[in-house]
Scaffold this motif. Structure first.
Motif, PDB file in Angstrom:
ATOM      1  N   LEU A  90      12.865   6.676 -24.751  1.00  0.00           N
ATOM      2  CA  LEU A  90      13.913   6.847 -23.740  1.00  0.00           C
ATOM      3  C   LEU A  90      14.707   8.028 -24.333  1.00  0.00           C
ATOM      4  O   LEU A  90      15.174   8.806 -23.416  1.00  0.00           O
ATOM      5  CB  LEU A  90      14.590   5.470 -23.612  1.00  0.00           C
ATOM      6  CG  LEU A  90      15.611   5.672 -22.889  1.00  0.00           C
ATOM      7  CD1 LEU A  90      15.348   5.669 -21.415  1.00  0.00           C
ATOM      8  CD2 LEU A  90      16.652   4.161 -23.201  1.00  0.00           C
ATOM      9  N   ASP A  91      15.139   8.197 -25.493  1.00  0.00           N
ATOM     10  CA  ASP A  91      16.196   8.900 -25.795  1.00  0.00           C
ATOM     11  C   ASP A  91      15.753  10.485 -26.381  1.00  0.00           C
ATOM     12  O   ASP A  91      16.419  11.199 -26.464  1.00  0.00           O
ATOM     13  CB  ASP A  91      16.824   8.514 -27.227  1.00  0.00           C
ATOM     14  CG  ASP A  91      17.713   7.170 -26.930  1.00  0.00           C
ATOM     15  OD1 ASP A  91      18.057   7.096 -25.959  1.00  0.00           O
ATOM     16  OD2 ASP A  91      17.933   6.402 -27.987  1.00  0.00           O
ATOM     17  N   SER A  92      14.218  10.719 -26.167  1.00  0.00           N
ATOM     18  CA  SER A  92      13.703  11.938 -26.309  1.00  0.00           C
ATOM     19  C   SER A  92      13.944  12.867 -25.386  1.00  0.00           C
ATOM     20  O   SER A  92      13.743  12.472 -24.093  1.00  0.00           O
ATOM     21  CB  SER A  92      12.158  11.897 -26.637  1.00  0.00           C
ATOM     22  OG  SER A  92      11.695  13.078 -27.047  1.00  0.00           O
ATOM     23  N   ASP A  93      14.433  14.080 -25.612  1.00  0.00           N
ATOM     24  CA  ASP A  93      14.703  15.276 -24.591  1.00  0.00           C
ATOM     25  C   ASP A  93      13.164  15.439 -23.853  1.00  0.00           C
ATOM     26  O   ASP A  93      13.314  16.034 -22.764  1.00  0.00           O
ATOM     27  CB  ASP A  93      15.068  16.534 -25.345  1.00  0.00           C
ATOM     28  CG  ASP A  93      16.709  15.968 -25.885  1.00  0.00           C
ATOM     29  OD1 ASP A  93      17.130  15.242 -25.294  1.00  0.00           O
ATOM     30  OD2 ASP A  93      17.142  16.892 -26.705  1.00  0.00           O
ATOM     31  N   THR A  94      12.196  15.378 -24.558  1.00  0.00           N
ATOM     32  CA  THR A  94      10.675  15.884 -24.092  1.00  0.00           C
ATOM     33  C   THR A  94       9.951  14.518 -24.263  1.00  0.00           C
ATOM     34  O   THR A  94      10.071  13.758 -25.145  1.00  0.00           O
ATOM     35  CB  THR A  94      10.123  16.907 -24.802  1.00  0.00           C
ATOM     36  OG1 THR A  94       9.965  16.891 -26.019  1.00  0.00           O
ATOM     37  CG2 THR A  94      11.051  18.338 -24.400  1.00  0.00           C
ATOM     38  N   ARG A 140       4.680  12.247 -33.004  1.00  0.00           N
ATOM     39  CA  ARG A 140       6.067  12.216 -33.157  1.00  0.00           C
ATOM     40  C   ARG A 140       6.613  11.048 -33.508  1.00  0.00           C
ATOM     41  O   ARG A 140       7.708  10.849 -34.177  1.00  0.00           O
ATOM     42  CB  ARG A 140       6.696  13.188 -32.002  1.00  0.00           C
ATOM     43  CG  ARG A 140       6.324  14.679 -32.191  1.00  0.00           C
ATOM     44  CD  ARG A 140       6.989  15.511 -31.200  1.00  0.00           C
ATOM     45  NE  ARG A 140       8.429  15.094 -31.103  1.00  0.00           N
ATOM     46  CZ  ARG A 140       8.903  15.252 -29.945  1.00  0.00           C
ATOM     47  NH1 ARG A 140       8.446  15.487 -28.850  1.00  0.00           N
ATOM     48  NH2 ARG A 140      10.206  14.912 -29.880  1.00  0.00           N
ATOM     49  N   LEU A 141       6.352  10.052 -32.468  1.00  0.00           N
ATOM     50  CA  LEU A 141       6.944   8.669 -32.570  1.00  0.00           C
ATOM     51  C   LEU A 141       6.486   8.096 -34.176  1.00  0.00           C
ATOM     52  O   LEU A 141       7.363   7.636 -34.729  1.00  0.00           O
ATOM     53  CB  LEU A 141       6.198   7.789 -31.612  1.00  0.00           C
ATOM     54  CG  LEU A 141       6.676   6.483 -31.390  1.00  0.00           C
ATOM     55  CD1 LEU A 141       8.476   6.325 -31.199  1.00  0.00           C
ATOM     56  CD2 LEU A 141       6.138   5.542 -30.362  1.00  0.00           C
ATOM     57  N   ARG A 142       5.233   8.453 -34.537  1.00  0.00           N
ATOM     58  CA  ARG A 142       5.005   7.752 -35.795  1.00  0.00           C
ATOM     59  C   ARG A 142       5.837   8.428 -37.253  1.00  0.00           C
ATOM     60  O   ARG A 142       6.319   7.819 -37.712  1.00  0.00           O
ATOM     61  CB  ARG A 142       3.473   8.328 -36.340  1.00  0.00           C
ATOM     62  CG  ARG A 142       3.028   8.006 -37.570  1.00  0.00           C
ATOM     63  CD  ARG A 142       1.729   8.517 -38.055  1.00  0.00           C
ATOM     64  NE  ARG A 142       1.758  10.021 -38.052  1.00  0.00           N
ATOM     65  CZ  ARG A 142       2.199  10.537 -39.038  1.00  0.00           C
ATOM     66  NH1 ARG A 142       2.871  10.139 -39.914  1.00  0.00           N
ATOM     67  NH2 ARG A 142       2.434  11.894 -39.061  1.00  0.00           N
ATOM     68  N   GLU A 143       6.187   9.775 -36.824  1.00  0.00           N
ATOM     69  CA  GLU A 143       6.986  10.489 -37.879  1.00  0.00           C
ATOM     70  C   GLU A 143       8.486   9.705 -37.779  1.00  0.00           C
ATOM     71  O   GLU A 143       9.258   9.474 -38.799  1.00  0.00           O
ATOM     72  CB  GLU A 143       7.178  12.056 -37.658  1.00  0.00           C
ATOM     73  CG  GLU A 143       5.860  12.576 -38.003  1.00  0.00           C
ATOM     74  CD  GLU A 143       5.895  13.902 -37.418  1.00  0.00           C
ATOM     75  OE1 GLU A 143       7.119  14.607 -36.955  1.00  0.00           O
ATOM     76  OE2 GLU A 143       4.915  14.782 -37.681  1.00  0.00           O
ATOM     77  N   HIS A 201       1.138  12.125 -24.033  1.00  0.00           N
ATOM     78  CA  HIS A 201       2.635  11.819 -23.746  1.00  0.00           C
ATOM     79  C   HIS A 201       2.875  10.530 -23.455  1.00  0.00           C
ATOM     80  O   HIS A 201       2.118   9.765 -22.912  1.00  0.00           O
ATOM     81  CB  HIS A 201       3.165  12.938 -22.878  1.00  0.00           C
ATOM     82  CG  HIS A 201       3.019  14.389 -22.963  1.00  0.00           C
ATOM     83  ND1 HIS A 201       4.076  15.017 -23.592  1.00  0.00           N
ATOM     84  CD2 HIS A 201       1.848  15.109 -22.947  1.00  0.00           C
ATOM     85  CE1 HIS A 201       3.479  16.461 -23.871  1.00  0.00           C
ATOM     86  NE2 HIS A 201       2.318  16.440 -23.501  1.00  0.00           N
ATOM     87  N   LEU A 202       3.853  10.248 -24.037  1.00  0.00           N
ATOM     88  CA  LEU A 202       4.489   8.691 -23.867  1.00  0.00           C
ATOM     89  C   LEU A 202       5.813   8.714 -23.048  1.00  0.00           C
ATOM     90  O   LEU A 202       6.667   9.634 -23.130  1.00  0.00           O
ATOM     91  CB  LEU A 202       4.827   8.138 -25.200  1.00  0.00           C
ATOM     92  CG  LEU A 202       3.997   8.080 -26.354  1.00  0.00           C
ATOM     93  CD1 LEU A 202       4.513   7.707 -27.662  1.00  0.00           C
ATOM     94  CD2 LEU A 202       2.581   7.207 -25.792  1.00  0.00           C
ATOM     95  N   HIS A 203       5.649   7.912 -21.762  1.00  0.00           N
ATOM     96  CA  HIS A 203       6.677   7.901 -20.801  1.00  0.00           C
ATOM     97  C   HIS A 203       7.095   6.155 -20.721  1.00  0.00           C
ATOM     98  O   HIS A 203       6.144   5.410 -20.743  1.00  0.00           O
ATOM     99  CB  HIS A 203       6.148   8.144 -19.621  1.00  0.00           C
ATOM    100  CG  HIS A 203       5.565   9.695 -19.616  1.00  0.00           C
ATOM    101  ND1 HIS A 203       6.172  10.776 -19.754  1.00  0.00           N
ATOM    102  CD2 HIS A 203       4.167   9.864 -19.960  1.00  0.00           C
ATOM    103  CE1 HIS A 203       5.506  11.813 -19.737  1.00  0.00           C
ATOM    104  NE2 HIS A 203       4.142  11.364 -19.906  1.00  0.00           N
ATOM    105  N   TYR A 204       8.243   6.174 -20.566  1.00  0.00           N
ATOM    106  CA  TYR A 204       8.881   4.864 -20.165  1.00  0.00           C
ATOM    107  C   TYR A 204       8.682   4.303 -18.900  1.00  0.00           C
ATOM    108  O   TYR A 204       8.843   5.259 -17.858  1.00  0.00           O
ATOM    109  CB  TYR A 204      10.413   4.950 -20.428  1.00  0.00           C
ATOM    110  CG  TYR A 204      11.121   3.552 -20.922  1.00  0.00           C
ATOM    111  CD1 TYR A 204      10.952   2.538 -20.361  1.00  0.00           C
ATOM    112  CD2 TYR A 204      11.980   3.764 -21.864  1.00  0.00           C
ATOM    113  CE1 TYR A 204      11.488   1.267 -20.715  1.00  0.00           C
ATOM    114  CE2 TYR A 204      12.510   2.470 -22.279  1.00  0.00           C
ATOM    115  CZ  TYR A 204      12.496   1.375 -21.981  1.00  0.00           C
ATOM    116  OH  TYR A 204      13.144   0.266 -22.503  1.00  0.00           O
TER     117      TYR A 204
END
Length: 166
Positions: free
Chosen positions: A63-67, A73-76, A111-114
């Motif tokens: 939710l908070d990610s700009d892209t 990236r989520l793993r990191e 890509h992951l989307h809410y």
């Protein structure tokens, strides 16, 4: 005057004698209280949705990610293994909280989307928190809120440094 600080086994911070030390202690107490209440809300949401607390952290990151985030990236961000992130994303997708999409230029990139259903469930659960935040803000002027936001941003940057993310 000595300005060194120490933390006891509970994480309570003892600072220098005088007003600075009391302020640091008061900050520590209030931050722990805030963290505890936020954890209760997050765990409550996770329980009602059949999720783990880590799943809710993943949702917040998405939710908070700009892209759009990628699983890597989520793993990191979460500090989890690839397998743990995959299991988390599988649970979130099954529960209707997220959707995955392939990048149009490089089909290997996900890509992951809410998802709208997940966003709706989160809004309903966390509406009382949003209303409480709005009530709390009423007692502060714009300049004071800017200082609070600056402090929270600086605190999160320090926590990122401690965790090795920066």
């Amino acid at each position: 005057m000595d300005t060194a600080t120490t933390a006891d086994a509970t994480g309570a911070v003892a600072g220098p004698a005088g007003p600075e030390g009391r302020d640091l202690q008061a900050f520590a107490v209030e931050l722990r209280r805030l963290n505890g209440e936020m954890n209760r809300l997050v765990h409550g949401f996770a329980a009602t949705q059949g999720l783990h607390a880590t799943d809710v952290q993943a949702l917040a990151a998405i939710l908070d990610s700009d892209t759009p985030l990628t699983p890597g990236r989520l793993r990191e961000h979460l500090g989890l293994t690839s397998g743990a992130v995959t299991a988390c994303l599988d649970r979130l997708e099954r529960a209707g909280h997220i959707r995955r999409s392939r990048d149009s230029k490089d089909r290997r990139v996900v890509h992951l989307h809410y998802a709208p259903r997940g966003r709706s469930a989160a809004r309903a659960h966390f509406l009382p928190l949003a209303e409480a935040a709005a009530r709390a803000q009423e007692g502060f002027g714009d300049d004071e809120l800017a200082v609070v936001l600056r402090f929270l941003t600086a605190m999160n940057e320090e926590l990122d440094r401690l965790s090795g993310r920066r």
